[in-house]
Design a protein around this motif. Sequence first.
Motif, PDB file in Angstrom:
ATOM      1  N   THR A 138       0.846  -1.185   0.000  1.00  0.00           N
ATOM      2  CA  THR A 138       0.000   0.000   0.000  1.00  0.00           C
ATOM      3  C   THR A 138       0.883   1.235   0.000  1.00  0.00           C
ATOM      4  N   PRO A 139       0.731   2.122  -0.986  1.00  0.00           N
ATOM      5  CA  PRO A 139       1.511   3.361  -0.933  1.00  0.00           C
ATOM      6  C   PRO A 139       1.071   4.202   0.273  1.00  0.00           C
ATOM      7  N   GLY A 140       1.995   5.000   0.827  1.00  0.00           N
ATOM      8  CA  GLY A 140       1.651   5.850   1.977  1.00  0.00           C
ATOM      9  C   GLY A 140       0.514   6.793   1.621  1.00  0.00           C
ATOM     10  N   ARG A 141      -0.246   7.171   2.612  1.00  0.00           N
ATOM     11  CA  ARG A 141      -1.390   8.060   2.386  1.00  0.00           C
ATOM     12  C   ARG A 141      -1.156   9.411   3.050  1.00  0.00           C
ATOM     13  N   LYS A 142      -1.889  10.415   2.608  1.00  0.00           N
ATOM     14  CA  LYS A 142      -1.807  11.762   3.173  1.00  0.00           C
ATOM     15  C   LYS A 142      -2.273  11.730   4.629  1.00  0.00           C
ATOM     16  N   SER A 143      -1.583  12.512   5.481  1.00  0.00           N
ATOM     17  CA  SER A 143      -2.130  12.657   6.827  1.00  0.00           C
ATOM     18  C   SER A 143      -2.353  14.149   7.070  1.00  0.00           C
ATOM     19  N   HIS A 144      -3.144  14.462   8.071  1.00  0.00           N
ATOM     20  CA  HIS A 144      -3.513  15.854   8.303  1.00  0.00           C
ATOM     21  C   HIS A 144      -3.193  16.236   9.742  1.00  0.00           C
ATOM     22  N   LYS A 145      -2.779  17.496   9.917  1.00  0.00           N
ATOM     23  CA  LYS A 145      -2.485  17.981  11.264  1.00  0.00           C
ATOM     24  C   LYS A 145      -3.798  18.053  12.049  1.00  0.00           C
ATOM     25  N   LEU A 170     -10.154   4.136  18.229  1.00  0.00           N
ATOM     26  CA  LEU A 170     -10.302   5.553  17.878  1.00  0.00           C
ATOM     27  C   LEU A 170      -8.990   6.115  17.330  1.00  0.00           C
ATOM     28  N   GLU A 171      -7.889   5.720  17.908  1.00  0.00           N
ATOM     29  CA  GLU A 171      -6.576   6.235  17.503  1.00  0.00           C
ATOM     30  C   GLU A 171      -5.733   5.092  16.934  1.00  0.00           C
ATOM     31  N   PRO A 172      -4.793   5.363  16.033  1.00  0.00           N
ATOM     32  CA  PRO A 172      -4.516   6.655  15.425  1.00  0.00           C
ATOM     33  C   PRO A 172      -5.645   7.090  14.477  1.00  0.00           C
ATOM     34  N   PHE A 173      -5.921   8.388  14.468  1.00  0.00           N
ATOM     35  CA  PHE A 173      -7.026   8.918  13.651  1.00  0.00           C
ATOM     36  C   PHE A 173      -6.451   9.580  12.408  1.00  0.00           C
ATOM     37  N   HIS A 174      -6.879   9.152  11.240  1.00  0.00           N
ATOM     38  CA  HIS A 174      -6.229   9.628  10.013  1.00  0.00           C
ATOM     39  C   HIS A 174      -7.164  10.314   9.039  1.00  0.00           C
ATOM     40  N   TYR A 175      -8.437  10.423   9.372  1.00  0.00           N
ATOM     41  CA  TYR A 175      -9.397  10.940   8.377  1.00  0.00           C
ATOM     42  C   TYR A 175      -9.281  12.455   8.172  1.00  0.00           C
ATOM     43  N   ALA A 176      -9.558  12.896   6.954  1.00  0.00           N
ATOM     44  CA  ALA A 176      -9.758  14.315   6.679  1.00  0.00           C
ATOM     45  C   ALA A 176     -11.057  14.727   7.357  1.00  0.00           C
ATOM     46  N   VAL A 177     -11.121  15.951   7.870  1.00  0.00           N
ATOM     47  CA  VAL A 177     -12.366  16.393   8.513  1.00  0.00           C
ATOM     48  C   VAL A 177     -12.866  17.734   7.956  1.00  0.00           C
ATOM     49  N   THR A 178     -12.219  18.211   6.896  1.00  0.00           N
ATOM     50  CA  THR A 178     -12.700  19.429   6.215  1.00  0.00           C
ATOM     51  C   THR A 178     -12.718  19.156   4.713  1.00  0.00           C
ATOM     52  N   ARG A 179     -13.440  19.988   3.989  1.00  0.00           N
ATOM     53  CA  ARG A 179     -13.464  19.833   2.524  1.00  0.00           C
ATOM     54  C   ARG A 179     -12.045  20.030   1.975  1.00  0.00           C
ATOM     55  N   LYS A 180     -11.339  21.009   2.543  1.00  0.00           N
ATOM     56  CA  LYS A 180      -9.997  21.283   2.040  1.00  0.00           C
ATOM     57  C   LYS A 180      -9.102  20.029   2.169  1.00  0.00           C
ATOM     58  N   GLN A 181      -9.167  19.391   3.317  1.00  0.00           N
ATOM     59  CA  GLN A 181      -8.352  18.177   3.515  1.00  0.00           C
ATOM     60  C   GLN A 181      -8.833  17.043   2.604  1.00  0.00           C
ATOM     61  N   HIS A 208      -8.874  -5.057  10.032  1.00  0.00           N
ATOM     62  CA  HIS A 208      -8.845  -3.790   9.274  1.00  0.00           C
ATOM     63  C   HIS A 208     -10.034  -2.914   9.692  1.00  0.00           C
ATOM     64  N   SER A 209     -11.175  -3.543   9.814  1.00  0.00           N
ATOM     65  CA  SER A 209     -12.389  -2.800  10.175  1.00  0.00           C
ATOM     66  C   SER A 209     -12.232  -2.201  11.573  1.00  0.00           C
ATOM     67  N   ARG A 210     -11.719  -3.003  12.496  1.00  0.00           N
ATOM     68  CA  ARG A 210     -11.542  -2.519  13.877  1.00  0.00           C
ATOM     69  C   ARG A 210     -10.554  -1.351  13.933  1.00  0.00           C
ATOM     70  N   ASP A 211      -9.448  -1.477  13.215  1.00  0.00           N
ATOM     71  CA  ASP A 211      -8.379  -0.469  13.334  1.00  0.00           C
ATOM     72  C   ASP A 211      -8.635   0.774  12.478  1.00  0.00           C
ATOM     73  N   HIS A 212      -9.305   0.601  11.343  1.00  0.00           N
ATOM     74  CA  HIS A 212      -9.404   1.716  10.388  1.00  0.00           C
ATOM     75  C   HIS A 212     -10.838   2.130  10.054  1.00  0.00           C
TER      76      HIS A 212
END
Length: 511
Positions: free
Chosen positions: A192-199, A222-233, A357-361
């Motif tokens: 899996t190629p690395g994915r974008k993360s957000h501050k 719950l953690e680590p949390f990697h989802y975008a939470v804005t339209r910009k992200q 996968h479901s539990r962690d992500h």
Amino acid sequence: MKRLRFIFSDQLSETILSLRNITKDDTIFLCEVSEEATQVKHHPKKLAFLFASMRHFAAELKTQGYHVHYVKITDHDNTGSLSGEIKRAVRELKVQKIILTEPSEYRLKVLVEKLQKSLEIPIEVLRDNRFFCSKDEFKKWAHGKKHFRMEYFYREMRKKYQILIEPDGTPTGGKWNYDKENRKSPTEELTTPGRKSHKKSAILKEVLKSVGEKFSDHFGNLEPFHYAVTRKQALIELHDFITRLLPYYGDYQDAMKKGEVYLYHSLLSTYLNVGLLLPLEICKLAEEAYKKNKAPLNATEGFIRQILGWREYIRGIYWLKMPEYAELNYFEAKTPLPHFYWDAKTKMTCIAEAVSHSRDHAYSHHIQRLMITGNFALISGLDVKQVQDWYLAVYSDAFEWVEMPNTLGMALFGDGGIVSSKPYAASSNYINKMSNFCDHCYYNPKEMTTEKACPFNALYWDFMIRNRDKLDKNQRLPFVYSTWDKFDEEKQKAIRNKAARSLLCMKNHEI
Ligand code: FAD
């Protein structure tokens, strides 16, 4: 006139009709309520994603000068229900009318209808303009058809929106569908190629704390949390997918590999389903990548088909068939959901992978949902309601309108063939071909009846035979039954016994 613009948690798009022609007298209203968070025990990552995205959306609207009323899950006077909060807002803000966009789920449509009867002010319900195909248009397409096949619906959508269509009206490349090129098995090197993360914003940090405290008994990390939470992200993730990953999307669309959660999938469903991204902009970007020779046709067409075809078709079926659809159970499947859907403790590596996968992500990709957890549930006759509740709870993109036809229809054939023309039942052959799970498994994919034989094998045959009266007229299955009929009686008996033993082991936590 003072109006309340109510926004459901999956309507976080500024272009939504309920925000159109807004005036300074109007108040935009969003609320987080425990009734929704616990309707099934939603994955903590999904709740954190929803609450953080809602709060960011509200904050952006406030910055633009709109009046926004927001109720947090932790507010002490929160009534805990959507209708309770809407009634309270109407009272406290003294509004004279409510404007909202039609909810995405049937039960929320009923809720709005009840509110319309009980409130003394009018509620104006607008259509959801974010889909390619309206409910009425889908009804018209379906009218008079005996079978609703996605492929033909998808062609209509391609023509209507002129996506991957040549000036003479033919499909780009000469074919409508390049699926046959999209079934490569995983290679040794595939990762899996690395994915974008957000501050993490202050809003997200506060939400993570509240969700961690309030919903710690829900399945999932719950953690680590990697989802975008804005339209910009979310747009950053979209552009990253189109430029870096889309070119390989088609090739490995059906592949599965131990330890690799995402492979080349887009992970965009979560953003699409709440409105942070819009389907048309995604399809247009993908098409543009193809036109600029940045992505091959098999990948581009395959990806666009999922959004312009499958996603719209699934929504169309949901609204065409609800509420009766929710009660269907074609095979009368009633076996309780086994523990390993919750704790991943099973010797079957494929299931342990998909569940972890479901539990962690709060994610597993389509083929894992369909051909691992879905296929197992189908062939072992798991209770259709419990399976649907599981899918609704564990995935960050799960909302009933899209989860139900996928689970009940596509994975479980519980609708008797409305969504799929045949059940997606498969033995370990398929799993072994499309993944490397079997290389790491206690069970042997090549064996049928021994102690170490993969349970999928006997369960597959048992399912086919158990339901022969319902399936043997299916034109896509005669080969299956003629193969079974060639087995001698002893072999048939051994297979059915092995299936019964596997179901017993499942009940006793020994599988
Ligand atoms: P990609 O593989 O990158 O696909 C691109 C996009 O196409 C997705 O983002 C999604 O929006 C759309 N898409 C693809 N397949 C489907 C489909 N069958 N139905 C609707 N949209 C589709 N999808 C959900 O959004 N919510 C659900 O609750 C959901 N439950 C599912 C349950 C089962 C049993 C199955 C078999 C499938 C389910 N799907 C659901 C469809 C699909 O598995 C997910 O949309 C996909 O895995 C999301 O990951 P992705 O964004 O990386 O998808």
